[in-house]
Design a protein around this motif. Structure first.
Motif, PDB file in Angstrom:
ATOM      1  N   ALA A 138       1.116  23.108   0.491  1.00 18.01           N
ATOM      2  CA  ALA A 138      -0.056  22.713   1.285  1.00 18.01           C
ATOM      3  C   ALA A 138      -0.379  21.244   1.011  1.00 18.01           C
ATOM      4  CB  ALA A 138      -1.239  23.604   0.923  1.00 18.01           C
ATOM      5  N   LEU A 139      -1.305  20.704   1.827  1.00 22.23           N
ATOM      6  CA  LEU A 139      -1.712  19.307   1.654  1.00 22.23           C
ATOM      7  C   LEU A 139      -2.847  19.232   0.634  1.00 22.23           C
ATOM      8  CD1 LEU A 139      -1.809  18.165   5.387  1.00 22.23           C
ATOM      9  CD2 LEU A 139       0.123  18.113   3.784  1.00 22.23           C
ATOM     10  N   VAL A 140      -2.721  18.253  -0.253  1.00 21.01           N
ATOM     11  CA  VAL A 140      -3.662  18.183  -1.367  1.00 21.01           C
ATOM     12  C   VAL A 140      -5.099  17.951  -0.909  1.00 21.01           C
ATOM     13  CG1 VAL A 140      -3.277  15.716  -1.800  1.00 21.01           C
ATOM     14  CG2 VAL A 140      -4.009  17.197  -3.685  1.00 21.01           C
ATOM     15  N   ASN A 141      -5.279  17.192   0.178  1.00 19.83           N
ATOM     16  CA  ASN A 141      -6.645  16.935   0.640  1.00 19.83           C
ATOM     17  C   ASN A 141      -6.679  16.582   2.124  1.00 19.83           C
ATOM     18  OD1 ASN A 141      -5.866  14.232   0.823  1.00 19.83           O
ATOM     19  ND2 ASN A 141      -6.588  13.777  -1.259  1.00 19.83           N
ATOM     20  N   GLU A 142      -7.881  16.396   2.631  1.00 15.47           N
ATOM     21  CA  GLU A 142      -8.084  16.104   4.058  1.00 15.47           C
ATOM     22  C   GLU A 142      -7.533  14.749   4.456  1.00 15.47           C
ATOM     23  OE1 GLU A 142      -9.515  18.033   6.567  1.00 15.47           O
ATOM     24  OE2 GLU A 142      -9.405  19.637   5.066  1.00 15.47           O
ATOM     25  N   GLU A 143      -7.505  13.825   3.498  1.00 16.60           N
ATOM     26  CA  GLU A 143      -7.029  12.472   3.843  1.00 16.60           C
ATOM     27  C   GLU A 143      -5.595  12.468   4.344  1.00 16.60           C
ATOM     28  OE1 GLU A 143      -8.661  11.026   0.014  1.00 16.60           O
ATOM     29  OE2 GLU A 143      -9.997  12.365   1.152  1.00 16.60           O
ATOM     30  N   VAL A 144      -4.804  13.390   3.836  1.00 21.01           N
ATOM     31  CA  VAL A 144      -3.413  13.436   4.318  1.00 21.01           C
ATOM     32  C   VAL A 144      -3.398  13.766   5.811  1.00 21.01           C
ATOM     33  CG1 VAL A 144      -1.134  14.463   3.988  1.00 21.01           C
ATOM     34  CG2 VAL A 144      -2.633  14.140   2.009  1.00 21.01           C
ATOM     35  N   ASP A 161       4.945  -3.610   9.901  1.00 16.56           N
ATOM     36  CA  ASP A 161       3.601  -3.189   9.490  1.00 16.56           C
ATOM     37  C   ASP A 161       3.433  -1.680   9.520  1.00 16.56           C
ATOM     38  OD1 ASP A 161       3.842  -3.495  12.344  1.00 16.56           O
ATOM     39  OD2 ASP A 161       1.698  -3.081  12.451  1.00 16.56           O
ATOM     40  N   LEU A 162       4.283  -0.992  10.300  1.00 19.96           N
ATOM     41  CA  LEU A 162       4.167   0.469  10.357  1.00 19.96           C
ATOM     42  C   LEU A 162       4.739   1.130   9.106  1.00 19.96           C
ATOM     43  CD1 LEU A 162       5.067   1.303  14.082  1.00 19.96           C
ATOM     44  CD2 LEU A 162       2.827   1.467  12.983  1.00 19.96           C
ATOM     45  N   TYR A 163       5.891   0.637   8.650  1.00 20.80           N
ATOM     46  CA  TYR A 163       6.592   1.399   7.596  1.00 20.80           C
ATOM     47  C   TYR A 163       6.636   0.724   6.236  1.00 20.80           C
ATOM     48  CZ  TYR A 163      10.706  -1.539   8.698  1.00 20.80           C
ATOM     49  OH  TYR A 163      11.557  -2.590   8.887  1.00 20.80           O
ATOM     50  N   GLN A 164       6.190  -0.546   6.132  1.00 24.15           N
ATOM     51  CA  GLN A 164       6.316  -1.241   4.852  1.00 24.15           C
ATOM     52  C   GLN A 164       5.145  -0.990   3.913  1.00 24.15           C
ATOM     53  OE1 GLN A 164       7.215  -5.302   5.838  1.00 24.15           O
ATOM     54  NE2 GLN A 164       9.393  -5.019   5.450  1.00 24.15           N
ATOM     55  N   LYS A 165       4.727   0.246   3.793  1.00 26.23           N
ATOM     56  CA  LYS A 165       3.803   0.624   2.738  1.00 26.23           C
ATOM     57  C   LYS A 165       3.945   2.127   2.533  1.00 26.23           C
ATOM     58  CE  LYS A 165      -0.621   1.255   3.634  1.00 26.23           C
ATOM     59  NZ  LYS A 165      -2.022   1.143   4.110  1.00 26.23           N
ATOM     60  N   GLU A 166       3.585   2.564   1.362  1.00 33.20           N
ATOM     61  CA  GLU A 166       3.710   3.992   1.125  1.00 33.20           C
ATOM     62  C   GLU A 166       2.633   4.739   1.889  1.00 33.20           C
ATOM     63  OE1 GLU A 166       1.990   6.054  -1.796  1.00 33.20           O
ATOM     64  OE2 GLU A 166       3.401   7.725  -1.739  1.00 33.20           O
ATOM     65  N   LEU A 167       3.064   5.747   2.647  1.00 33.47           N
ATOM     66  CA  LEU A 167       2.113   6.654   3.297  1.00 33.47           C
ATOM     67  C   LEU A 167       2.223   7.976   2.565  1.00 33.47           C
ATOM     68  CD1 LEU A 167       2.932   5.739   6.976  1.00 33.47           C
ATOM     69  CD2 LEU A 167       1.038   4.912   5.566  1.00 33.47           C
ATOM     70  N   PHE A 168       1.090   8.437   2.097  1.00 31.36           N
ATOM     71  CA  PHE A 168       1.098   9.634   1.266  1.00 31.36           C
ATOM     72  C   PHE A 168       1.062  10.869   2.150  1.00 31.36           C
ATOM     73  CE2 PHE A 168      -0.839  12.745  -1.621  1.00 31.36           C
ATOM     74  CZ  PHE A 168       0.071  12.650  -2.651  1.00 31.36           C
ATOM     75  N   GLY A 169       2.110  11.690   2.046  1.00 32.29           N
ATOM     76  CA  GLY A 169       2.163  12.895   2.857  1.00 32.29           C
ATOM     77  C   GLY A 169       3.379  12.906   3.762  1.00 32.29           C
ATOM     78  N   PRO A 170       3.476  13.930   4.653  1.00 28.68           N
ATOM     79  CA  PRO A 170       4.699  14.167   5.421  1.00 28.68           C
ATOM     80  C   PRO A 170       4.837  13.265   6.647  1.00 28.68           C
ATOM     81  CG  PRO A 170       3.119  15.890   5.900  1.00 28.68           C
ATOM     82  CD  PRO A 170       2.478  14.992   4.879  1.00 28.68           C
ATOM     83  N   ILE A 171       4.913  11.971   6.391  1.00 23.35           N
ATOM     84  CA  ILE A 171       5.077  10.997   7.462  1.00 23.35           C
ATOM     85  C   ILE A 171       6.299  10.175   7.115  1.00 23.35           C
ATOM     86  CG2 ILE A 171       4.039   9.024   8.652  1.00 23.35           C
ATOM     87  CD1 ILE A 171       1.343  10.255   7.262  1.00 23.35           C
TER      88      ILE A 171
END
Lengths: 563, 563
Positions: free
Chosen positions: A396-402, A450-460
């Motif tokens: 599951a996702l740890v929180n709503e922010e994901v 700008d879309l992919y050059q940072k860590e996105l936390f979660g299934p993206i």
């Protein structure tokens, strides 16, 4: 708890320590703990008791009897039930807590190396006996699936703790306890000195744990600091206190049973609304900080906590480059597994998948970009083909922010790029109300930095169309250096390309894996993988190596002339 | 220089390295180099040639051929002649220098561990062949006596460099070069990975050298950084450039002869008026800083150079406590030796001598405070009873500020305390114009904290009247913790007091020596003494131990699936 004499504890666990030392030296595959929760291994009583123990803790007060309790705190919410766990923990006054910790130090600092090591090994042993409780606690805080919570947050995490103890043992065995020194100065008679070398702790050690893998870094940091004589304050993430509290309780019980002050291991819990981390870090007593969490806070600590030694593991843009393969199906499946596993909330989850525009050579034939991208999408669909499989793999996702991040990137993907696979909730077979999301895969051009050059936390994740394999490699390696990377994967059957990739990632200060299929590619192996290079922004410390442990203690010497 | 293949260099020096490893493990007395400048050892040609080589350098341009030379700098003045050496050194544009250093890195980083180690061992060897030149250069910059410059800045300093290489060897041997890893995941077939572990440097390493022992810390810092793959920029003190320049020349010659870029070792010289240190430290390329010098600047670096790993050795209030002895004469003589040696400009020089008001037990009888204090004064007088002895032991003062400090404390001593022994110049038998001063000894009460609770650089010491032996010990140990200490001495025949002192200094994070007589008590032995505990303000790093070397490199791994 039965009283076991301290030298006995060391002797009891010495074979395990010796095996860990050997594994670290040769770095083969080994685990000191059981990875499988199967009743074939554990019988049925232990798993059942673990579940009951967990359930009994819900909606109760978690007692730890730590000095300075001025109230209760905690507001964990289960990602599976989306209801509060209802457990409260001590809320502590640091002005009372810290002096109590300082008071606990001298006896521990003066204990023999074997005493401390024996107690630390015993702590890991007792934790390994509560892995079912820990698995349920981890599930219902971090959102991990039961199997991941049992293995990844159980045996695999404990192994990292034992690995840290092996390195502590190496570092302290490097210092003899005494020495005989004799020489002449000029024409005088020889002088003889007896020297004694005493290991001393640095001071209070703070371990800041993360929400999604509460103990994976906590075990090694705790073990490295405690075994070298430092008291440890664990600071759990407000979303994931219970697994840490279970560990702290074991530590305190064993320390007390062995005649030491239980305040050598304490826990400062908090809530998101009333955070306690910064006041804790600001204390003068703090000498060591271990941090796992966001790159932003990690950098803040590195820049602001100047008096302490700081060990960080944060996150980065983990990448894949596909150049060629003999087995596209297996490659796609391996990558897809990483996109799904723990809903890509792992530090080793892949985010950026670079594929050359002209396609990928598969068994000597060019397969188009679209086909390769589609194979990955199909790989994900296949891994999620039943709710049971999805639940097992994604959790599951740890929180709503994901969810918000997914929502935001769905929008960006639609407006600026192409949604290759949309994210939807999946139906959890056991928990109707589980907070779930399958992988969102966005196809972008390599210039959409700008879309992919940072860590996105979660299934993206992003499938990034590069000009050719070389430019894909350059982008991925450069991003590792600039934005950090804990893992990087390259799929290639071309030796020249493999050599080029090795050079590029080495130059970028990132580790790289070639052609991993048929296994969870996110897997980082204790005793074998040097986790985090410390050469890119994904953290400054390796879990674990000599540099992770050797500055957690210092040597004070006494020399004495012998007539 | 003859070309010697790199593996040959490692093999050539391997017996010496092995001996150093053994000495570090057991910490017995050993030196890899010759301490004596005697012609019985060296013959007459080598010493003569060394002197001529030094004299030939005076009033010339010291060529180093470092990129970015935009002028010349340097204004060293001999403490013996009080005239300029007249040597100028490259003044460098950092914007040209740093890119040249970065360009030099890849080949060195990619070299084998043995190649780097062999070259570092060869550098020490070649330096050991220019110890006469180095001794004259050290004399006429730092003010050391010839014998101290030859031994303390020669063999003893080189030993610290070799010791650092031994620790590097241990730390890198801890990392295997490859591993075979095989395990099953779930029901799948076993997977097999071949892993390769590559050591990588951290980045540019800056070594800031001090005025009075230009190379004692430079050798270990240089060796620790260079052997682990980092390029090193030496930043000499403006008063003491020549010894560093001689070392840098050797490094550059050997690196070039072995096919590496000589810019792996460079030197940024400056003058007091136009300092270059801070701009150098501010460069983004800097990953490691080693500093020897004042506590103020050391603390500034620790607080401000956040992105780099910082290793400091500064200074502190080294103390003596006299409780009881069987041989007051020897004790007084040993302490007096420390007050005289190198004009107390050593990091191990004693400053604060605590004596109980009621006196000291000598062979079971109480000897009064005044008698004990006077014995130390007489010890000093005895050490300086001839100009030759004084010159041999004291050498000269590194700069005018030491004289000003003496002047200031003479005034304070007269107005607020008691001058037990005044400082005067002594007549140097060889150099009429030498800047000399014998020890100033001030008697104070223990409550005159502001007089003695900071390090005073040069031959100024305090005999501090304490209430009793216990309060003397408490004061001395507390000052170590608060103001730093590199050494502490206790003289006692009372086992209970020795135990009490061991506990007090251990608690203070300071090393302590008991009853040292008949030897220079300032002596710190490579391979045996852990120099600087890192637990008090006299520095954060030990020269040397595993923590001094193990974070100067990192591990990048490549893993590859084997079908």
């Amino acid at each position: 708890m039965d009283f076991v004499s301290v030298s006995c504890l060391f002797k009891k666990h010495q074979p395990k320590l010796n095996k860990a030392l050997d594994a670290c030296a040769k770095r083969y595959a080994w685990s000191a703990y059981l990875e499988s929760p199967s009743s074939k291994v554990h019988g049925t009583d232990i798993p059942h008791a673990g579940k009951i123990n967990f359930e009994d803790m819900l909606n109760t007060t978690f007692a730890l009897d730590i000095p300075g309790e001025v109230g209760r705190t905690g507001e964990e919410v289960s990602p599976y039930l989306q209801t509060p766990l209802g457990i409260d923990y001590p809320k502590l006054d640091l002005d009372i807590l810290l002096p109590a910790i300082i008071k606990a130090m001298p006896k521990w600092a003066d204990a023999s190396r074997e005493t401390r090591m024996g107690i630390c090994l015993e702590i890991l042993q007792k934790c390994s006996e509560q892995l079912f409780e820990n698995a349920y606690a981890t599930m219902h805080t971090s959102g991990q699936s039961f199997i991941m919570a049992f293995a990844g947050s159980g045996a695999n995490a404990l192994d990292r703790g034992l690995e840290a103890l092996a390195y502590v043992h190496r570092a302290i065995q490097d210092i003899p306890e005494t020495a005989h020194w004799e020489r002449k100065f000029g024409a005088g008679a020889p002088v003889t000195l007896h020297k004694k070398f005493t290991l001393r702790p640095r001071g209070v050690s703070i371990v800041i744990c993360c929400a999604t893998f509460p103990l994976w870094n906590a075990y090694p940091a705790l073990m490295a600091s405690l075994a070298t004589g430092n008291p440890v304050v664990l600071k759990p993430h407000p979303n994931a206190i219970l697994p840490v509290a279970l560990l702290v309780r074991v530590c305190r019980q064993i320390l007390a049973a062995q005649g030491f002050d239980s305040n050598l291991v304490t826990m400062v819990a908090d809530t998101k609304k009333e955070p306690a981390t910064i006041p804790l870090l600001a204390r003068d007593e703090v000498a060591i900080i271990d941090f796992t969490g966001s790159p932003e806070f990690g950098t803040w600590i590195e820049n602001n906590c100047k008096k302490a030694s700081v060990y960080t593991e944060t996150a980065g843009c983990n990448s894949v480059v596909i150049e060629s393969t003999d087995d596209l199906h297996s490659v796609a499946s391996a990558i897809a597994h990483s996109l799904c596993q723990a809903s890509a909330q792992m530090c080793t989850s892949v985010q950026n998948i670079h594929i050359p525009a002209q396609g990928v050579v598969v068994k000597g034939k060019l397969v188009s970009f679209d086909e390769v991208a589609n194979a990955i999408k199909l790989g994900v669909d296949d891994h999620l083909s039943s709710p049971k499989k999805a639940a097992f793999l994604c959790g599951a996702l740890v929180n709503e922010e994901v969810l918000s991040t997914i929502e935001r990137y769905r929008g960006l993907g639609k407006s600026r790029a192409k949604i290759l696979r949309d994210s939807t909730p999946y139906e959890h077979p056991e928990f109707d109300n589980a907070r779930t999301a399958t992988p969102l895969i966005i196809q972008v051009d390599s210039q959409d930095h700008d879309l992919y050059q940072k860590e996105l936390f979660g299934p993206i994740s992003f499938i990034i169309k590069g000009t050719n394999a070389s430019s894909c490699l350059t982008s991925a390696a450069d991003d590792s250096a600039q934005f950090g990377a804990i893992t990087a994967h390259v799929y290639s059957q071309n030796e020249a390309f493999i050599e080029q990739a090795t050079a590029a990632y080495t130059e970028a200060g990132a580790s790289v894996a070639f052609n991993l299929v048929g296994m969870p590619i996110n897997f980082a192996a204790a005793y074998s993988d040097f986790h985090v290079t410390g050469l890119n922004p994904a953290g400054n410390a390796c879990l674990t190596d000599l540099s992770f442990v050797s500055n957690r203690f210092r040597v004070v010497q006494q020399k004495r002339m012998i007539k």
